[in-house]
Scaffold this motif. Structure first.
Motif, PDB file in Angstrom:
ATOM      1  N   LYS A 181       5.585  43.682   2.522  1.00 23.95           N
ATOM      2  CA  LYS A 181       6.197  42.415   2.930  1.00 23.95           C
ATOM      3  C   LYS A 181       6.220  41.418   1.768  1.00 23.95           C
ATOM      4  O   LYS A 181       7.239  40.779   1.500  1.00 23.95           O
ATOM      5  CB  LYS A 181       5.427  41.829   4.112  1.00 23.95           C
ATOM      6  N   ASP A 182       5.093  41.296   1.075  1.00 25.17           N
ATOM      7  CA  ASP A 182       5.023  40.374  -0.061  1.00 25.17           C
ATOM      8  C   ASP A 182       5.967  40.790  -1.192  1.00 25.17           C
ATOM      9  O   ASP A 182       6.620  39.946  -1.810  1.00 25.17           O
ATOM     10  CB  ASP A 182       3.589  40.274  -0.589  1.00 25.17           C
ATOM     11  N   MET A 183       6.040  42.103  -1.469  1.00 22.75           N
ATOM     12  CA  MET A 183       6.945  42.576  -2.518  1.00 22.75           C
ATOM     13  C   MET A 183       8.397  42.337  -2.128  1.00 22.75           C
ATOM     14  O   MET A 183       9.200  41.916  -2.957  1.00 22.75           O
ATOM     15  CB  MET A 183       6.735  44.067  -2.812  1.00 22.75           C
ATOM     16  N   GLU A 184       8.728  42.585  -0.879  1.00 19.50           N
ATOM     17  CA  GLU A 184      10.101  42.359  -0.427  1.00 19.50           C
ATOM     18  C   GLU A 184      10.486  40.892  -0.572  1.00 19.50           C
ATOM     19  O   GLU A 184      11.582  40.570  -1.033  1.00 19.50           O
ATOM     20  CB  GLU A 184      10.245  42.799   1.030  1.00 19.50           C
ATOM     21  N   GLN A 185       9.570  40.002  -0.225  1.00 19.04           N
ATOM     22  CA  GLN A 185       9.824  38.568  -0.365  1.00 19.04           C
ATOM     23  C   GLN A 185      10.025  38.209  -1.839  1.00 19.04           C
ATOM     24  O   GLN A 185      10.962  37.490  -2.191  1.00 19.04           O
ATOM     25  CB  GLN A 185       8.660  37.771   0.224  1.00 19.04           C
ATOM     26  N   TYR A 186       9.157  38.710  -2.720  1.00 17.78           N
ATOM     27  CA  TYR A 186       9.294  38.439  -4.149  1.00 17.78           C
ATOM     28  C   TYR A 186      10.606  38.996  -4.686  1.00 17.78           C
ATOM     29  O   TYR A 186      11.310  38.338  -5.461  1.00 17.78           O
ATOM     30  CB  TYR A 186       8.111  39.022  -4.932  1.00 17.78           C
ATOM     31  N   GLU A 187      10.951  40.223  -4.286  1.00 20.53           N
ATOM     32  CA  GLU A 187      12.174  40.862  -4.778  1.00 20.53           C
ATOM     33  C   GLU A 187      13.417  40.081  -4.354  1.00 20.53           C
ATOM     34  O   GLU A 187      14.366  39.953  -5.136  1.00 20.53           O
ATOM     35  CB  GLU A 187      12.238  42.308  -4.294  1.00 20.53           C
ATOM     36  N   GLN A 188      13.419  39.531  -3.155  1.00 25.97           N
ATOM     37  CA  GLN A 188      14.558  38.731  -2.711  1.00 25.97           C
ATOM     38  C   GLN A 188      14.686  37.459  -3.550  1.00 25.97           C
ATOM     39  O   GLN A 188      15.786  37.054  -3.916  1.00 25.97           O
ATOM     40  CB  GLN A 188      14.437  38.392  -1.221  1.00 25.97           C
ATOM     41  N   GLU A 189      13.556  36.843  -3.864  1.00 33.19           N
ATOM     42  CA  GLU A 189      13.561  35.659  -4.741  1.00 33.19           C
ATOM     43  C   GLU A 189      14.104  36.029  -6.120  1.00 33.19           C
ATOM     44  O   GLU A 189      14.903  35.291  -6.697  1.00 33.19           O
ATOM     45  CB  GLU A 189      12.143  35.094  -4.893  1.00 33.19           C
ATOM     46  N   LEU A 190      13.658  37.161  -6.638  1.00 39.61           N
ATOM     47  CA  LEU A 190      14.099  37.611  -7.954  1.00 39.61           C
ATOM     48  C   LEU A 190      15.603  37.859  -7.977  1.00 39.61           C
ATOM     49  O   LEU A 190      16.284  37.463  -8.923  1.00 39.61           O
ATOM     50  CB  LEU A 190      13.345  38.880  -8.365  1.00 39.61           C
ATOM     51  N   LEU A 191      16.131  38.491  -6.943  1.00 34.66           N
ATOM     52  CA  LEU A 191      17.573  38.776  -6.899  1.00 34.66           C
ATOM     53  C   LEU A 191      18.411  37.500  -6.887  1.00 34.66           C
ATOM     54  O   LEU A 191      19.534  37.502  -7.384  1.00 34.66           O
ATOM     55  CB  LEU A 191      17.921  39.635  -5.685  1.00 34.66           C
ATOM     56  N   ARG A 192      17.881  36.429  -6.333  1.00 39.51           N
ATOM     57  CA  ARG A 192      18.610  35.151  -6.353  1.00 39.51           C
ATOM     58  C   ARG A 192      18.705  34.582  -7.769  1.00 39.51           C
ATOM     59  O   ARG A 192      19.613  33.832  -8.076  1.00 39.51           O
ATOM     60  CB  ARG A 192      17.952  34.143  -5.408  1.00 39.51           C
ATOM     61  N   LYS A 193      17.755  34.949  -8.624  1.00 40.95           N
ATOM     62  CA  LYS A 193      17.723  34.436  -9.995  1.00 40.95           C
ATOM     63  C   LYS A 193      18.479  35.326 -10.989  1.00 40.95           C
ATOM     64  O   LYS A 193      18.886  34.861 -12.040  1.00 40.95           O
ATOM     65  CB  LYS A 193      16.273  34.305 -10.470  1.00 40.95           C
ATOM     66  N   VAL A 194      18.627  36.601 -10.664  1.00 40.56           N
ATOM     67  CA  VAL A 194      19.232  37.570 -11.580  1.00 40.56           C
ATOM     68  C   VAL A 194      20.737  37.627 -11.347  1.00 40.56           C
ATOM     69  O   VAL A 194      21.195  37.721 -10.212  1.00 40.56           O
ATOM     70  CB  VAL A 194      18.604  38.974 -11.372  1.00 40.56           C
ATOM     71  N   MET A 195      21.489  37.574 -12.416  1.00 38.73           N
ATOM     72  CA  MET A 195      22.935  37.686 -12.333  1.00 38.73           C
ATOM     73  C   MET A 195      23.309  39.147 -12.057  1.00 38.73           C
ATOM     74  O   MET A 195      22.645  40.047 -12.563  1.00 38.73           O
ATOM     75  CB  MET A 195      23.587  37.238 -13.646  1.00 38.73           C
ATOM     76  N   PRO A 196      24.366  39.374 -11.285  1.00 39.43           N
ATOM     77  CA  PRO A 196      24.759  40.762 -10.994  1.00 39.43           C
ATOM     78  C   PRO A 196      24.977  41.607 -12.247  1.00 39.43           C
ATOM     79  O   PRO A 196      24.640  42.790 -12.260  1.00 39.43           O
ATOM     80  CB  PRO A 196      26.069  40.598 -10.211  1.00 39.43           C
ATOM     81  N   GLN A 197      25.487  41.008 -13.308  1.00 48.14           N
ATOM     82  CA  GLN A 197      25.739  41.746 -14.541  1.00 48.14           C
ATOM     83  C   GLN A 197      24.432  42.200 -15.196  1.00 48.14           C
ATOM     84  O   GLN A 197      24.416  43.147 -15.972  1.00 48.14           O
ATOM     85  CB  GLN A 197      26.532  40.890 -15.534  1.00 48.14           C
ATOM     86  N   GLU A 198      23.335  41.512 -14.904  1.00 48.59           N
ATOM     87  CA  GLU A 198      22.045  41.865 -15.496  1.00 48.59           C
ATOM     88  C   GLU A 198      21.418  43.090 -14.829  1.00 48.59           C
ATOM     89  O   GLU A 198      20.547  43.730 -15.416  1.00 48.59           O
ATOM     90  CB  GLU A 198      21.064  40.694 -15.367  1.00 48.59           C
ATOM     91  N   LEU A 199      21.854  43.413 -13.623  1.00 49.85           N
ATOM     92  CA  LEU A 199      21.252  44.530 -12.896  1.00 49.85           C
ATOM     93  C   LEU A 199      21.376  45.846 -13.657  1.00 49.85           C
ATOM     94  O   LEU A 199      20.429  46.628 -13.712  1.00 49.85           O
ATOM     95  CB  LEU A 199      21.858  44.658 -11.502  1.00 49.85           C
ATOM     96  N   THR A 200      22.523  46.096 -14.247  1.00 49.31           N
ATOM     97  CA  THR A 200      22.715  47.328 -15.006  1.00 49.31           C
ATOM     98  C   THR A 200      21.754  47.382 -16.184  1.00 49.31           C
ATOM     99  O   THR A 200      21.134  48.417 -16.451  1.00 49.31           O
ATOM    100  CB  THR A 200      24.169  47.453 -15.485  1.00 49.31           C
TER     101      THR A 200
END
Length: 182
Positions: free
Chosen positions: A97-116
């Motif tokens: 649960k804690d990791m999922e919450q952190y990961e969602q926060e991180l995805l809001r900060k990361v640009m889609p182009q950075e995912l690759t």
């Protein structure tokens, strides 16, 4: 020099490992963080070092296929992962649960182009947890999207001739039904 030396776990050793990126940035990290990167861990295994630093206070590992920006994000992700795992050692559901919450926060900060970039870096470092997470994030981002959207997302150009692609679209029209065009 980027200093990423915040201790993610009070019980971890104070041994530091310096990671040098292809763009000559240096990241000093705790041994526990560096050892989550299997590529770094393998470096020590290949050198047959039982002691991580062989008496030195820091060890520098060159990472020729890694740039500083994605590495900084992965180091932060790793620190958070280790901290959450240590804090919830007895409760797997709480850890998830804690990791999922952190990961969602991180995805809001990361640009889609950075995912690759992050996927390629996590793959090179063989950091399974981050690789799995970022691959899921990309899969979610392109799910039910148009071919044009996916091409734009990954920066790809079509290798079909215009008529050839139209013919395929007509032949397999069912596969384009209900796809988001944006």
């Amino acid at each position: 020099m980027s200093n990423q030396s915040e201790n993610p776990n009070p019980t971890s050793s104070s041994t530091k490992i310096t990671l040098k990126t292809s763009d000559n940035e240096l990241f000093e990290v705790e041994e526990a963080v560096a050892m989550k990167f299997c590529t770094v861990k393998q470096y020590f295994d290949d050198e047959n070092n039982n002691s991580i630093t062989s008496g030195a206070s820091t060890t520098m590992i060159p990472l020729p296929n890694v740039e500083s920006h994605p590495l900084a994000i992965l180091i932060t992700y790793c620190k958070k992962y280790l901290k959450i795992k240590a804090n919830n050692a007895d409760n797997k559901k709480e850890t998830e649960k804690d990791m999922e919450q952190y990961e969602q926060e991180l995805l809001r900060k990361v640009m889609p182009q950075e995912l690759t970039e992050l996927i390629l870096t996590a793959y090179y470092l063989n950091f399974k947890e981050a690789l799995d997470f970022f691959c899921r994030a990309v899969a979610s981002a392109i799910q039910n999207k148009s071919v044009e959207y996916v091409r734009k997302f990954f920066g790809l150009e079509s290798d079909f001739e215009p008529g050839e692609e139209e013919k395929l679209r007509e032949e397999f029209a069912w596969s384009f039904e209900g796809v988001d065009e944006y």
